[in-house]
Design an enzyme around this catalytic site. Sequence first.
Site, PDB file in Angstrom:
ATOM      1  N   ARG A  54      -6.475   9.194   3.370  1.00 14.66           N
ATOM      2  CA  ARG A  54      -6.316   8.938   1.945  1.00 14.66           C
ATOM      3  C   ARG A  54      -7.064   9.955   1.086  1.00 14.66           C
ATOM      4  O   ARG A  54      -7.545   9.627   0.011  1.00 14.66           O
ATOM      5  CB  ARG A  54      -6.748   7.493   1.585  1.00 14.66           C
ATOM      6  CG  ARG A  54      -6.203   6.418   2.515  1.00 14.66           C
ATOM      7  CD  ARG A  54      -4.685   6.372   2.555  1.00 14.66           C
ATOM      8  NE  ARG A  54      -4.083   5.923   1.308  1.00 14.66           N
ATOM      9  CZ  ARG A  54      -3.856   4.650   0.982  1.00 14.66           C
ATOM     10  NH1 ARG A  54      -4.179   3.703   1.818  1.00 14.66           N
ATOM     11  NH2 ARG A  54      -3.294   4.340  -0.141  1.00 14.66           N
ATOM     12  N   ARG A  58      -5.911   8.951  -5.222  1.00 13.95           N
ATOM     13  CA  ARG A  58      -7.051   8.054  -5.360  1.00 13.95           C
ATOM     14  C   ARG A  58      -8.231   8.646  -6.127  1.00 13.95           C
ATOM     15  O   ARG A  58      -8.328   8.462  -7.310  1.00 13.95           O
ATOM     16  CB  ARG A  58      -7.532   7.597  -3.977  1.00 13.95           C
ATOM     17  CG  ARG A  58      -6.434   6.995  -3.128  1.00 13.95           C
ATOM     18  CD  ARG A  58      -6.679   5.556  -2.911  1.00 13.95           C
ATOM     19  NE  ARG A  58      -6.854   5.273  -1.501  1.00 13.95           N
ATOM     20  CZ  ARG A  58      -7.145   4.066  -1.039  1.00 13.95           C
ATOM     21  NH1 ARG A  58      -7.312   3.071  -1.856  1.00 13.95           N
ATOM     22  NH2 ARG A  58      -7.282   3.860   0.233  1.00 13.95           N
ATOM     23  N   ARG A  67      -0.125  12.485 -11.664  1.00  8.61           N
ATOM     24  CA  ARG A  67       0.659  11.265 -11.498  1.00  8.61           C
ATOM     25  C   ARG A  67       0.954  10.537 -12.806  1.00  8.61           C
ATOM     26  O   ARG A  67       1.781   9.623 -12.832  1.00  8.61           O
ATOM     27  CB  ARG A  67      -0.126  10.285 -10.603  1.00  8.61           C
ATOM     28  CG  ARG A  67       0.158  10.269  -9.130  1.00  8.61           C
ATOM     29  CD  ARG A  67       1.446   9.558  -8.768  1.00  8.61           C
ATOM     30  NE  ARG A  67       1.690   8.291  -9.428  1.00  8.61           N
ATOM     31  CZ  ARG A  67       1.184   7.131  -9.076  1.00  8.61           C
ATOM     32  NH1 ARG A  67       0.411   7.042  -8.041  1.00  8.61           N
ATOM     33  NH2 ARG A  67       1.474   6.028  -9.752  1.00  8.61           N
ATOM     34  N   ASP A 103       3.996   7.374   1.387  1.00  8.23           N
ATOM     35  CA  ASP A 103       3.483   6.045   1.706  1.00  8.23           C
ATOM     36  C   ASP A 103       4.268   5.487   2.879  1.00  8.23           C
ATOM     37  O   ASP A 103       5.416   5.894   3.117  1.00  8.23           O
ATOM     38  CB  ASP A 103       3.583   5.096   0.497  1.00  8.23           C
ATOM     39  CG  ASP A 103       2.739   3.849   0.728  1.00  8.23           C
ATOM     40  OD1 ASP A 103       1.512   3.917   0.507  1.00  8.23           O
ATOM     41  OD2 ASP A 103       3.285   2.829   1.177  1.00  8.23           O
ATOM     42  N   TYR A 178       4.219  -6.192   5.942  1.00  7.45           N
ATOM     43  CA  TYR A 178       4.564  -6.240   4.510  1.00  7.45           C
ATOM     44  C   TYR A 178       5.943  -6.860   4.314  1.00  7.45           C
ATOM     45  O   TYR A 178       6.169  -7.625   3.379  1.00  7.45           O
ATOM     46  CB  TYR A 178       4.556  -4.835   3.896  1.00  7.45           C
ATOM     47  CG  TYR A 178       3.173  -4.264   3.676  1.00  7.45           C
ATOM     48  CD1 TYR A 178       2.363  -4.749   2.655  1.00  7.45           C
ATOM     49  CD2 TYR A 178       2.673  -3.254   4.482  1.00  7.45           C
ATOM     50  CE1 TYR A 178       1.090  -4.232   2.447  1.00  7.45           C
ATOM     51  CE2 TYR A 178       1.407  -2.732   4.282  1.00  7.45           C
ATOM     52  CZ  TYR A 178       0.618  -3.228   3.268  1.00  7.45           C
ATOM     53  OH  TYR A 178      -0.634  -2.724   3.058  1.00  7.45           O
TER      54      TYR A 178
HETATM   55  O1  1CP Z   1      -4.219  10.735   1.484  1.00  5.07           O
HETATM   56  C1  1CP Z   1      -3.355   9.977   1.038  1.00  5.07           C
HETATM   57  O2  1CP Z   1      -3.537   9.101   0.168  1.00  5.07           O
HETATM   58  C2  1CP Z   1      -1.992  10.298   1.579  1.00  5.07           C
HETATM   59  C3  1CP Z   1      -0.949   9.438   1.271  1.00  5.07           C
HETATM   60  C4  1CP Z   1      -0.962   7.968   1.680  1.00  5.07           C
HETATM   61  C5  1CP Z   1      -1.045   7.401   2.957  1.00  5.07           C
HETATM   62  C6  1CP Z   1      -1.378   8.093   4.270  1.00  5.07           C
HETATM   63  C7  1CP Z   1      -0.712   6.936   0.763  1.00  5.07           C
HETATM   64  C8  1CP Z   1      -0.580   7.100  -0.681  1.00  5.07           C
HETATM   65  N1  1CP Z   1      -0.546   5.771   1.465  1.00  5.07           N
HETATM   66  C9  1CP Z   1      -0.767   6.026   2.806  1.00  5.07           C
HETATM   67  C10 1CP Z   1      -0.654   5.110   3.931  1.00  5.07           C
HETATM   68  C11 1CP Z   1      -0.704   3.648   3.678  1.00  5.07           C
HETATM   69  N2  1CP Z   1      -0.124   2.923   2.673  1.00  5.07           N
HETATM   70  C12 1CP Z   1      -1.320   2.744   4.565  1.00  5.07           C
HETATM   71  C13 1CP Z   1      -1.989   3.159   5.836  1.00  5.07           C
HETATM   72  C14 1CP Z   1      -3.318   3.745   5.585  1.00  5.07           C
HETATM   73  C15 1CP Z   1      -4.441   2.821   5.237  1.00  5.07           C
HETATM   74  O3  1CP Z   1      -4.671   1.860   6.005  1.00  5.07           O
HETATM   75  O4  1CP Z   1      -5.098   3.079   4.233  1.00  5.07           O
HETATM   76  C16 1CP Z   1      -1.163   1.458   4.049  1.00  5.07           C
HETATM   77  C17 1CP Z   1      -1.663   0.172   4.650  1.00  5.07           C
HETATM   78  C18 1CP Z   1      -0.397   1.587   2.866  1.00  5.07           C
HETATM   79  C19 1CP Z   1       0.076   0.505   1.991  1.00  5.07           C
HETATM   80  C20 1CP Z   1      -0.448   0.699   0.621  1.00  5.07           C
HETATM   81  N3  1CP Z   1       0.101   1.573  -0.261  1.00  5.07           N
HETATM   82  C21 1CP Z   1      -1.587   0.121   0.030  1.00  5.07           C
HETATM   83  C22 1CP Z   1      -2.521  -0.895   0.679  1.00  5.07           C
HETATM   84  C23 1CP Z   1      -2.299  -2.253   0.089  1.00  5.07           C
HETATM   85  C24 1CP Z   1      -2.877  -3.375   0.914  1.00  5.07           C
HETATM   86  O5  1CP Z   1      -2.071  -4.139   1.487  1.00  5.07           O
HETATM   87  O6  1CP Z   1      -4.098  -3.490   0.973  1.00  5.07           O
HETATM   88  C25 1CP Z   1      -1.698   0.640  -1.265  1.00  5.07           C
HETATM   89  C26 1CP Z   1      -2.726   0.337  -2.309  1.00  5.07           C
HETATM   90  C27 1CP Z   1      -0.629   1.570  -1.427  1.00  5.07           C
HETATM   91  C28 1CP Z   1      -0.348   2.443  -2.596  1.00  5.07           C
HETATM   92  C29 1CP Z   1      -0.730   3.842  -2.423  1.00  5.07           C
HETATM   93  N4  1CP Z   1      -0.338   4.656  -1.363  1.00  5.07           N
HETATM   94  C30 1CP Z   1      -0.815   5.924  -1.552  1.00  5.07           C
HETATM   95  C31 1CP Z   1      -1.525   5.936  -2.800  1.00  5.07           C
HETATM   96  C32 1CP Z   1      -2.173   7.145  -3.399  1.00  5.07           C
HETATM   97  C33 1CP Z   1      -1.472   4.632  -3.312  1.00  5.07           C
HETATM   98  C34 1CP Z   1      -2.026   4.146  -4.650  1.00  5.07           C
HETATM   99  C35 1CP Z   1      -0.965   4.358  -5.646  1.00  5.07           C
HETATM  100  C36 1CP Z   1      -1.199   3.799  -6.974  1.00  5.07           C
HETATM  101  O7  1CP Z   1      -1.190   2.571  -7.117  1.00  5.07           O
HETATM  102  O8  1CP Z   1      -1.328   4.638  -7.880  1.00  5.07           O
END
Ligand code: 1CP
Length: 368
Positions: A54, A58, A67, A103, A178
Amino acid sequence: MTISTPQRRALLTDAQLSRLAPSHPLRAAGTAHSPMIRAMAGDRPEHPPVWFMRQAGRSLPEYRAAREGTNMLEACLDPELAAEITVQPVRRHGVDAAIFFSDIVVPLKIAGVDVDIVPGRGPVMGSPYRELRDIESLPEIPDEAFDPIREAVGRAVDQLGSTPLIGFAGAPFTVAAYMAEGGSSRDHLGPRTMMHRDPEAWNALASWVARVSGQFLAAQVEAGASAVQLFDSWAGSLSERDYRAHVMHHSALALEAVEAYGVPRVHFGTGSSELLVAMKEAGGDVVGIDYRLDLDEATRRLGPETPVQGNIDPAMLDAGWEVLQKHTVDVLSKGRDAAAHIVNLGHGVPPSTDPTVLTRLVEFIHES
Ligand code: 1CP
């Protein structure tokens, strides 16, 4: 060209490289010789390679600026924007690899599933997938539907040069969790009940996800990713018994989708200390270790020939530099029992992290 070490099975043999386009960065930009890919293939390069789960998005102000006004899934499907966000942390921190900005639910969106990513909540489905008839209505995705992903990867690797791009996908259990819940949950009771109440529906759902996550990985590798990671973020809610009976063969299928290319595959789960051996059996070349288990103990469980990735506790990032430095020295030392060590966090970068701490941490690791 082979970059394996004698004690490891060969990764990236000539036969495998020939399956990649001549312009692929492993063949044309020399990412095969980068510290990251060498370590993932079982070697110990001049300095320990580091990337952060991540790292894209973020915590970066330039991410928030890029974004602004764009919905998360729209951003993922905008090749120019996704490529820019992918490259940002490499520019800023000098990490040894980029992770593709996307994602785990992007393949669902591409398949036409009613899914959105809601700020502060994560992925949310229009309705949950629990009944066989709903799952059977999920479409097969034509390969060309992944073209926006290929284009984004292509644009990112053009900018990255000899720095490798890591592609990724969600593991079947994590993505199906999910879908079965309709969104996030704490204990994943929905999918864990479903695999016992209606194993046929569960298998249909998990194998559909395995296929689309596999297609997502293959699209990224074909377009220029030099390694991949399968994220099984919620596997830790499973018993080893259930993981082995209902989950691991689906994860194996997703990982097999890119096996023929020979690119290193990282298999990561959180809360998965008791599942490490089963996860290694499911597949992958490197096992990602979360922050709960010391790397020397992980190596005791996995055997010294398995490269490990991890596992700086994300909580330490905001605990003060001295505390973080001491913890990092300990992680590096405990990583020495394994054939190779890719430094990372034990889970994702918290959104509140001060980016300057990450930059300083990369410098410190590179000097170690
Ligand atoms: O470095 C990076 O951020 C690269 C991109 C990336 C990756 C590898 C994103 C962008 N998401 C993910 C993988 C991801 N997405 C996982 C596996 C990794 C981990 O465990 O952290 C999971 C579980 C998700 C699902 C997801 N997408 C969540 C978690 C929610 C929960 O159930 O707790 C969230 C918050 C997202 C949104 C998301 N994905 C990525 C970003 C930058 C964001 C936030 C976007 C926003 O709201 O602006």
